[in-house]
Scaffold this motif. Structure first.
Motif, PDB file in Angstrom:
ATOM      1  N   SER A  81      48.811  50.006  47.486  1.00 50.10           N
ATOM      2  CA  SER A  81      49.016  50.306  46.067  1.00 50.10           C
ATOM      3  C   SER A  81      48.667  49.090  45.211  1.00 50.10           C
ATOM      4  O   SER A  81      48.610  47.951  45.682  1.00 50.10           O
ATOM      5  N   THR A  82      48.460  49.344  43.946  1.00 50.05           N
ATOM      6  CA  THR A  82      48.037  48.271  43.027  1.00 50.05           C
ATOM      7  C   THR A  82      49.100  47.190  42.906  1.00 50.05           C
ATOM      8  O   THR A  82      48.794  45.988  42.889  1.00 50.05           O
ATOM      9  N   SER A  83      50.367  47.597  42.851  1.00 59.18           N
ATOM     10  CA  SER A  83      51.439  46.609  42.689  1.00 59.18           C
ATOM     11  C   SER A  83      51.529  45.669  43.883  1.00 59.18           C
ATOM     12  O   SER A  83      51.697  44.449  43.720  1.00 59.18           O
ATOM     13  N   VAL A  84      51.404  46.211  45.093  1.00 59.92           N
ATOM     14  CA  VAL A  84      51.470  45.364  46.289  1.00 59.92           C
ATOM     15  C   VAL A  84      50.250  44.451  46.358  1.00 59.92           C
ATOM     16  O   VAL A  84      50.361  43.254  46.665  1.00 59.92           O
ATOM     17  N   VAL A  85      49.057  44.995  46.076  1.00 56.60           N
ATOM     18  CA  VAL A  85      47.837  44.187  46.146  1.00 56.60           C
ATOM     19  C   VAL A  85      47.869  43.064  45.117  1.00 56.60           C
ATOM     20  O   VAL A  85      47.481  41.927  45.408  1.00 56.60           O
ATOM     21  N   GLU A  86      48.330  43.357  43.897  1.00 58.48           N
ATOM     22  CA  GLU A  86      48.394  42.311  42.872  1.00 58.48           C
ATOM     23  C   GLU A  86      49.401  41.236  43.245  1.00 58.48           C
ATOM     24  O   GLU A  86      49.165  40.038  43.025  1.00 58.48           O
ATOM     25  N   ARG A  87      50.536  41.626  43.824  1.00 63.66           N
ATOM     26  CA  ARG A  87      51.519  40.629  44.278  1.00 63.66           C
ATOM     27  C   ARG A  87      50.939  39.762  45.382  1.00 63.66           C
ATOM     28  O   ARG A  87      51.131  38.546  45.395  1.00 63.66           O
ATOM     29  N   ALA A  88      50.197  40.422  46.334  1.00 68.34           N
ATOM     30  CA  ALA A  88      49.570  39.659  47.416  1.00 68.34           C
ATOM     31  C   ALA A  88      48.497  38.725  46.880  1.00 68.34           C
ATOM     32  O   ALA A  88      48.312  37.609  47.398  1.00 68.34           O
ATOM     33  N   ALA A  89      47.761  39.140  45.833  1.00 70.26           N
ATOM     34  CA  ALA A  89      46.748  38.270  45.233  1.00 70.26           C
ATOM     35  C   ALA A  89      47.396  37.031  44.632  1.00 70.26           C
ATOM     36  O   ALA A  89      46.846  35.928  44.710  1.00 70.26           O
ATOM     37  N   GLU A  90      48.590  37.199  44.036  1.00 69.30           N
ATOM     38  CA  GLU A  90      49.302  36.037  43.502  1.00 69.30           C
ATOM     39  C   GLU A  90      49.746  35.095  44.609  1.00 69.30           C
ATOM     40  O   GLU A  90      49.669  33.873  44.465  1.00 69.30           O
ATOM     41  N   LEU A  91      50.176  35.662  45.738  1.00 69.78           N
ATOM     42  CA  LEU A  91      50.631  34.823  46.840  1.00 69.78           C
ATOM     43  C   LEU A  91      49.481  34.068  47.513  1.00 69.78           C
ATOM     44  O   LEU A  91      49.642  32.913  47.926  1.00 69.78           O
ATOM     45  N   SER A  92      48.326  34.737  47.649  1.00 60.05           N
ATOM     46  CA  SER A  92      47.205  34.144  48.394  1.00 60.05           C
ATOM     47  C   SER A  92      46.192  33.428  47.518  1.00 60.05           C
ATOM     48  O   SER A  92      45.415  32.600  48.009  1.00 60.05           O
ATOM     49  N   GLY A  93      46.183  33.751  46.221  1.00 58.10           N
ATOM     50  CA  GLY A  93      45.183  33.167  45.352  1.00 58.10           C
ATOM     51  C   GLY A  93      43.837  33.881  45.407  1.00 58.10           C
ATOM     52  O   GLY A  93      42.853  33.394  44.836  1.00 58.10           O
ATOM     53  N   PHE A  94      43.776  35.044  46.072  1.00 59.43           N
ATOM     54  CA  PHE A  94      42.533  35.808  46.161  1.00 59.43           C
ATOM     55  C   PHE A  94      42.398  36.743  44.971  1.00 59.43           C
ATOM     56  O   PHE A  94      43.372  37.065  44.289  1.00 59.43           O
ATOM     57  N   ASP A  95      41.173  37.213  44.746  1.00 53.40           N
ATOM     58  CA  ASP A  95      40.936  38.221  43.728  1.00 53.40           C
ATOM     59  C   ASP A  95      41.483  39.561  44.213  1.00 53.40           C
ATOM     60  O   ASP A  95      41.318  39.940  45.375  1.00 53.40           O
ATOM     61  N   ALA A  96      42.146  40.297  43.313  1.00 52.26           N
ATOM     62  CA  ALA A  96      42.804  41.539  43.709  1.00 52.26           C
ATOM     63  C   ALA A  96      41.799  42.588  44.196  1.00 52.26           C
ATOM     64  O   ALA A  96      42.040  43.287  45.186  1.00 52.26           O
ATOM     65  N   SER A  97      40.654  42.711  43.522  1.00 54.67           N
ATOM     66  CA  SER A  97      39.661  43.709  43.939  1.00 54.67           C
ATOM     67  C   SER A  97      39.057  43.357  45.293  1.00 54.67           C
ATOM     68  O   SER A  97      38.838  44.235  46.141  1.00 54.67           O
ATOM     69  N   THR A  98      38.812  42.060  45.519  1.00 61.58           N
ATOM     70  CA  THR A  98      38.292  41.634  46.818  1.00 61.58           C
ATOM     71  C   THR A  98      39.311  41.906  47.908  1.00 61.58           C
ATOM     72  O   THR A  98      38.972  42.339  49.018  1.00 61.58           O
ATOM     73  N   LEU A  99      40.586  41.649  47.594  1.00 60.40           N
ATOM     74  CA  LEU A  99      41.650  41.875  48.571  1.00 60.40           C
ATOM     75  C   LEU A  99      41.755  43.362  48.913  1.00 60.40           C
ATOM     76  O   LEU A  99      41.931  43.735  50.079  1.00 60.40           O
ATOM     77  N   ARG A 100      41.632  44.223  47.913  1.00 62.40           N
ATOM     78  CA  ARG A 100      41.731  45.662  48.155  1.00 62.40           C
ATOM     79  C   ARG A 100      40.545  46.165  48.995  1.00 62.40           C
ATOM     80  O   ARG A 100      40.703  47.027  49.864  1.00 62.40           O
ATOM     81  N   ASP A 101      39.337  45.620  48.753  1.00 63.45           N
ATOM     82  CA  ASP A 101      38.154  46.071  49.478  1.00 63.45           C
ATOM     83  C   ASP A 101      38.236  45.754  50.973  1.00 63.45           C
ATOM     84  O   ASP A 101      37.735  46.525  51.802  1.00 63.45           O
ATOM     85  N   GLY A 102      38.861  44.652  51.315  1.00 67.55           N
ATOM     86  CA  GLY A 102      38.918  44.270  52.727  1.00 67.55           C
ATOM     87  C   GLY A 102      40.179  44.704  53.441  1.00 67.55           C
ATOM     88  O   GLY A 102      40.388  44.333  54.595  1.00 67.55           O
ATOM     89  N   LEU A 103      41.024  45.510  52.796  1.00 72.46           N
ATOM     90  CA  LEU A 103      42.329  45.871  53.339  1.00 72.46           C
ATOM     91  C   LEU A 103      42.305  47.246  53.989  1.00 72.46           C
ATOM     92  O   LEU A 103      41.786  48.207  53.434  1.00 72.46           O
TER      93      LEU A 103
END
Length: 458
Positions: A81-103
């Motif tokens: 979900s968007t909320s989990v991916v955005e939280r993970a992007a804050e923790l890792s410093g990655f871009d949220a869209s990039t994180l979602r594409d590889g998940l």
């Protein structure tokens, strides 16, 4: 018992093996090119690393932590979900869209475990992304459970506070009612204590942290190399067959037979000369043909085939003569040579000089049997021109003999001299040294040749 289909398949396989053996330098180069292409693709292919973290969902959190298949499918959707991916992007410093594409998220064997996998360009990024998503999911799940517990505790707290107020206003005469209210208050406080534990406790945990992978995902270099080599082998066979089809030299008896549309007898290096000639005579049924018989032996250069046929056919009744067309004038050919006079029962004529000349074609067109003798590896340019002219006269080739380069039938001086002596015994005619006008026979052949060339050009 072999079926026709099995025989055809065997012949095709034999053709491939012979073509590769003859064209092995070409086949080797193509195979190496295929191997290099496979290695090149392996080097150029983008590197992709994957890492996974496993999260188990506990059942101790109460009814909201159901582990049914439908609930686990819902939880898997929650991870992406968007909320989990955005939280993970804050923790890792990655871009949220990039994180979602590889998940990607899976639920192995419909268990209580969620496997969170992340793909990235580097091994460290893959591990960091998977761990960040797993932690973000658990954090959000804990917050959601705490919010649900607080929402459930709010009315209970209001009821407990009301009971406390009522108890504080009761007198000693209301001891029985006060006791009942006291029991209700104790029950409500116990429920509040359970809800506080539910909100503070975590109903999931990471059981397997993602670590940086040691190798990239996808096919390895060895697989690319083997695949390239396999394609190289297939291409090598095709290249060898194509070179055979386009070759202008006589190398393979079966391929030569297809080109000439006539049977081909092979005389190997160790094949006895008489056996080769006898086999050719049997294939062409020369012993059963009626007299007078004229056999034309055509070759790009003098061979012993004409002399061998003449010697073999001497067993027939009557006269057998061996002639060489070299030096015979156009006028004599126009008068019907070698059928002009002194006709023998069997006449073997050797045509080994300028066979694509209309004079040679005119002589061959008068023969009952036309035989082609070719050393292996001989160029087919003159032969093809000769056959084009011969077909233009309405005649064709009856058979061919493919000779090994070191076959005893390849040019020796003795057969050529013997044929020259036989030709010298023929009755004298006009001198060949004087210039002569084009004969009627050669004129017709030349006209047919021009027509054939015009058709080919069109």
């Amino acid at each position: 018992m072999q079926t026709p289909e099995d025989t055809a398949a065997s012949l095709q396989l034999d053709d491939m093996l012979r073509a590769v053996r003859r064209r092995w330098p070409t086949a080797l180069v193509v195979m190496l090119l295929g191997l290099m292409v496979g290695i090149g693709l392996a080097s150029a292919a983008p590197k992709n690393y994957t890492a996974s973290t496993s999260v188990v969902i506990d059942t101790a959190a109460g009814a909201t932590a159901s582990t049914s298949a439908s609930e686990m499918a819902t939880e898997a959707q929650t991870v992406t979900s968007t909320s989990v991916v955005e939280r993970a992007a804050e923790l890792s410093g990655f871009d949220a869209s990039t994180l979602r594409d590889g998940l990607t998220v899976s639920n192995p064997d419909s268990s209580r475990v969620l496997r969170i996998t992340y793909a990235a360009d580097t091994a460290d990024a893959a591990a960091a992304g998977a761990n960040a998503v797993g932690q973000a999911y658990l954090d959000q799940r804990g917050e959601r459970a705490k919010a649900q517990a607080e929402a459930s505790a709010a009315p209970i707290k209001e009821r407990a506070e009301a009971l406390r107020n009522q108890l504080s206003q009761m007198t000693a005469n209301q001891s029985a009612l006060a006791s009942a209210y006291g029991q209700q208050l104790a029950t409500l406080e116990a429920r509040l204590a359970d809800l506080d534990l539910t909100g503070d406790a975590s109903d999931g945990r990471i059981v397997s942290q993602a670590s940086p992978p040691t190798a990239a995902a996808g096919p390895s270099l060895a697989i690319y190399a083997v695949g390239g080599l396999f394609l190289g082998v297939v291409a090598a066979v095709g290249a060898a067959l194509l070179r055979d089809r386009l070759s202008r030299r006589a190398r393979d008896a079966r391929l030569l037979s297809q080109r000439l549309d006539a049977p081909v007898v092979t005389a190997g290096r160790r094949t006895d000369a008489e056996d080769a000639i006898r086999t050719l005579a049997l294939r062409l049924d020369l012993h059963e043909r009626p007299d007078p018989l004229v056999v034309a032996v055509v070759s790009p250069g003098p061979t012993g085939v004409a002399a061998g046929l003449s010697k073999l056919l001497r067993n027939r009744e009557g006269r057998t003569r061996l002639l060489n067309a070299a030096g015979v004038s156009a006028r004599r050919i126009d008068r019907g040579w070698p059928r002009d006079r002194g006709q023998a029962n069997v006449t073997v004529v050797e045509l080994s000089e300028r066979i694509d000349n209309p004079l040679a074609v005119a002589v061959a067109s008068r023969a009952d049997v036309v035989v082609l003798a070719l050393p292996a590896g001989a160029r087919l340019g003159a032969v093809n021109r000769f056959l084009s002219l011969l077909h233009a006269t309405g005649h064709g080739l009856d058979g061919a003999l493919l000779l090994h380069r070191r076959s005893p039938l390849v040019l020796t001086e003795a057969p050529a001299k013997e044929a020259a002596k036989e030709a010298a015994k023929e009755p004298a005619v006009e001198a060949d040294t004087a210039p002569t006008a084009p004969s009627r026979a050669t004129g017709r052949i030349a006209a047919a040749a021009r027509a054939t060339l015009n058709l080919n050009g069109a």
